[in-house]
Design an enzyme around this catalytic site. Structure first.
Site, short mmCIF file in Angstrom:
data_model
loop_
_atom_site.label_atom_id
_atom_site.label_comp_id
_atom_site.label_asym_id
_atom_site.label_seq_id
_atom_site.Cartn_x
_atom_site.Cartn_y
_atom_site.Cartn_z
N LYS A 183 50.84 121.41 -9.30
CA LYS A 183 50.06 121.21 -10.54
C LYS A 183 50.94 120.55 -11.61
O LYS A 183 52.15 120.78 -11.66
CB LYS A 183 49.47 122.53 -11.04
CG LYS A 183 50.41 123.38 -11.82
CD LYS A 183 49.68 124.29 -12.80
CE LYS A 183 50.74 124.97 -13.66
NZ LYS A 183 50.38 125.20 -15.02
N LYS A 215 54.45 121.35 -17.75
CA LYS A 215 55.35 120.90 -18.81
C LYS A 215 56.79 120.98 -18.38
O LYS A 215 57.61 120.17 -18.77
CB LYS A 215 55.23 121.84 -20.03
CG LYS A 215 53.96 121.78 -20.77
CD LYS A 215 54.07 122.71 -21.99
CE LYS A 215 52.83 123.52 -22.18
NZ LYS A 215 52.90 124.85 -21.56
N LYS A 251 58.00 130.93 -10.62
CA LYS A 251 58.92 130.71 -11.75
C LYS A 251 60.24 131.45 -11.55
O LYS A 251 61.28 130.97 -11.98
CB LYS A 251 58.27 131.12 -13.07
CG LYS A 251 57.19 130.13 -13.50
CD LYS A 251 56.95 130.12 -14.99
CE LYS A 251 56.06 128.96 -15.36
NZ LYS A 251 55.73 128.87 -16.77
N1 AQP Z 1 47.86 121.02 -14.47
C1 AQP Z 1 46.93 121.66 -15.17
N2 AQP Z 1 45.62 121.38 -14.98
C2 AQP Z 1 44.64 122.02 -15.71
N3 AQP Z 1 44.95 122.96 -16.64
C3 AQP Z 1 46.24 123.26 -16.87
N4 AQP Z 1 46.85 124.12 -17.71
C4 AQP Z 1 48.19 124.04 -17.54
N5 AQP Z 1 48.49 123.15 -16.59
C5 AQP Z 1 47.30 122.64 -16.14
C6 AQP Z 1 46.15 124.98 -18.65
O1 AQP Z 1 46.69 124.75 -19.95
C7 AQP Z 1 46.65 125.98 -20.68
C8 AQP Z 1 47.98 126.23 -21.29
O2 AQP Z 1 48.96 126.42 -20.28
P1 AQP Z 1 50.31 127.18 -20.65
O3 AQP Z 1 51.13 126.36 -21.54
O4 AQP Z 1 50.03 128.50 -21.22
O5 AQP Z 1 51.03 127.50 -19.33
P2 AQP Z 1 51.00 126.93 -17.93
O6 AQP Z 1 49.70 127.16 -17.29
O7 AQP Z 1 52.15 127.54 -17.23
O8 AQP Z 1 51.21 125.38 -18.21
P3 AQP Z 1 52.36 124.45 -17.85
O9 AQP Z 1 52.05 123.15 -18.47
O10 AQP Z 1 52.59 124.48 -16.39
O11 AQP Z 1 53.58 125.05 -18.64
P4 AQP Z 1 54.99 125.55 -18.18
O12 AQP Z 1 55.58 124.44 -17.38
O13 AQP Z 1 55.67 125.76 -19.49
O14 AQP Z 1 54.81 126.80 -17.40
C9 AQP Z 1 46.20 127.06 -19.72
O15 AQP Z 1 44.83 127.33 -19.94
C10 AQP Z 1 46.40 126.45 -18.37
O16 AQP Z 1 45.49 126.96 -17.42
#
Ligand code: AQP
Length: 329
Positions: free
Chosen positions: A193, A196, A112
């Site tokens: 992965k 968002k 990040k």
């Molecule tokens: N691609 C994924 N596959 C399975 N699980 C996922 N999670 C996120 N992406 C995947 C799980 O969703 C929960 C919430 O995630 P988060 O919003 O706290 O942060 P993150 O893991 O950083 O998710 P994003 O979507 O990638 O968000 P951004 O882009 O904002 O950083 C967690 O339990 C995570 O494991």
């Protein structure tokens, strides 16, 4: 007494099927077996720049999606991180016992921070705040997707370090990963992965995407140069599509193989799209109903904050005593 569960999602964009299959779906399944606290972690979201009006909107949208996914607010606690100040308070105390080298090693920090012009200190401290979220409630179990395993390991290390420095204080939590769907990959890039914040309209399927958009995104998903599914030699893109189907359908490995082996990619994609559309339809319907009721979400969030506040205060008071900080006698 039931063991306590804590987990959270950042309101940092549109929740996608990775968030659902990696986290929300298991939250719903376990909610009556444990005492569950499900949190919208807005303090985590601001570790990278956010537009304030958009963030405000996404906090309520995320809460509504928790409920639409099947979280029962009469039973589980749904709350917003910043409405309970003890998260930030405990985070500072834990920051002071966490070696900076532990944080600099985190792969999410490295990934990040590369994308930022200026790297805020919050991005480095992110896993300490996450440790505070979990340890504040003495949670025994944390259901997350695979991408959060390293942060969970750090939470365990911080808890153990604190306990050895100041005496038994924190429950050391366990990670719970789903058996299928723990890592959903981007449709446009199956090596990354699903996220968002990733750019590109073909990357993620949002939980609120209409059926035609879902179908279009899946039909355009990256596969490989082979014409049909070949179990035993699956490329990352095809494996991801099969993983999405299996996580939604809950089919066994044998069922998956006998149904899909030899199927042409075009037909595979149509079936995956149909499964996703069908499984998201009731969630989307519930979302519409929940958001039509004025004040409902704010009521659930206010009640959630009130329910957790005594637990949070009691942990912070204990930590202050252990560390020798000022407490009124
Ligand atoms: N691609 C994924 N596959 C399975 N699980 C996922 N999670 C996120 N992406 C995947 C799980 O969703 C929960 C919430 O995630 P988060 O919003 O706290 O942060 P993150 O893991 O950083 O998710 P994003 O979507 O990638 O968000 P951004 O882009 O904002 O950083 C967690 O339990 C995570 O494991």
């Amino acid at each position: 007494m039931k063991a306590r569960v804590f987990s959270g999602v950042q309101p940092s964009g549109n929740l996608h099927i990775g968030n659902y299959l990696g986290a929300l779906k298991s939250w719903v399944k376990i909610q009556y077996d444990y005492e569950c606290i499900y949190c919208i972690v807005d303090l985590h979201a601001i570790t990278v720049p956010q537009e304030p009006a958009e963030l405000r909107k996404k906090i309520r949208e995320t809460a509504a999606l928790f409920l639409a996914s099947g979280i029962d607010p009469k039973h589980s606690i749904v709350m917003v991180q910043s409405s309970v100040p003890e998260h930030a308070e405990l985070s500072w105390m834990l920051t002071c016992v966490t070696p900076v080298g532990w944080l600099q090693r985190m792969t999410q920090f490295k990934a990040k921070s590369e994308a930022q012009e200026t790297v805020g200190d919050g991005l480095l401290q992110y896993p300490v705040l996450m440790a505070a979220d979990i340890l504040l409630y003495q949670a025994a179990i944390v259901p997350v997707g695979d991408d959060q395993s390293q942060h969970l390991e750090l939470t365990r290390d911080v808890a153990q370090r604190f306990n050895s420095l100041y005496g038994e204080t924190f429950v050391v939590p366990e990670t719970h990963l789903p058996t299928v769907g723990a890592r959903i990959m981007g449709l446009d890039d199956p090596e990354a992965k699903m996220s968002k914040s990733a750019p590109g309209s073909g990357h993620a399927i949002a939980l609120l995407d209409p059926p035609d958009v879902i179908r279009k995104k899946i039909m355009r998903a990256t596969t490989d140069s082979k014409p049909a599914v070949e179990f035993g030699a699956l490329g990352a893109g095809v494996q991801n599509l099969l993983g999405i189907f299996q996580a939604f359908s809950e089919w066994s490995d044998d069922q998956m193989q006998s149904h899909f082996d030899g199927m042409r990619y075009g037909d595979l994609k149509k079936q995956v799209a149909q499964m996703v559309v069908e499984k998201l339809a009731p969630l989307q319907q519930r979302y519409r109903e929940i958001t039509e009721e004025a004040g409902y979400i704010d009521g659930v969030l206010a009640e959630g904050a009130a329910r957790v506040e005594p637990i949070a205060r009691s942990t912070v008071n204990l930590v202050k005593q252990r560390m020798g900080l000022y407490t009124q006698s």
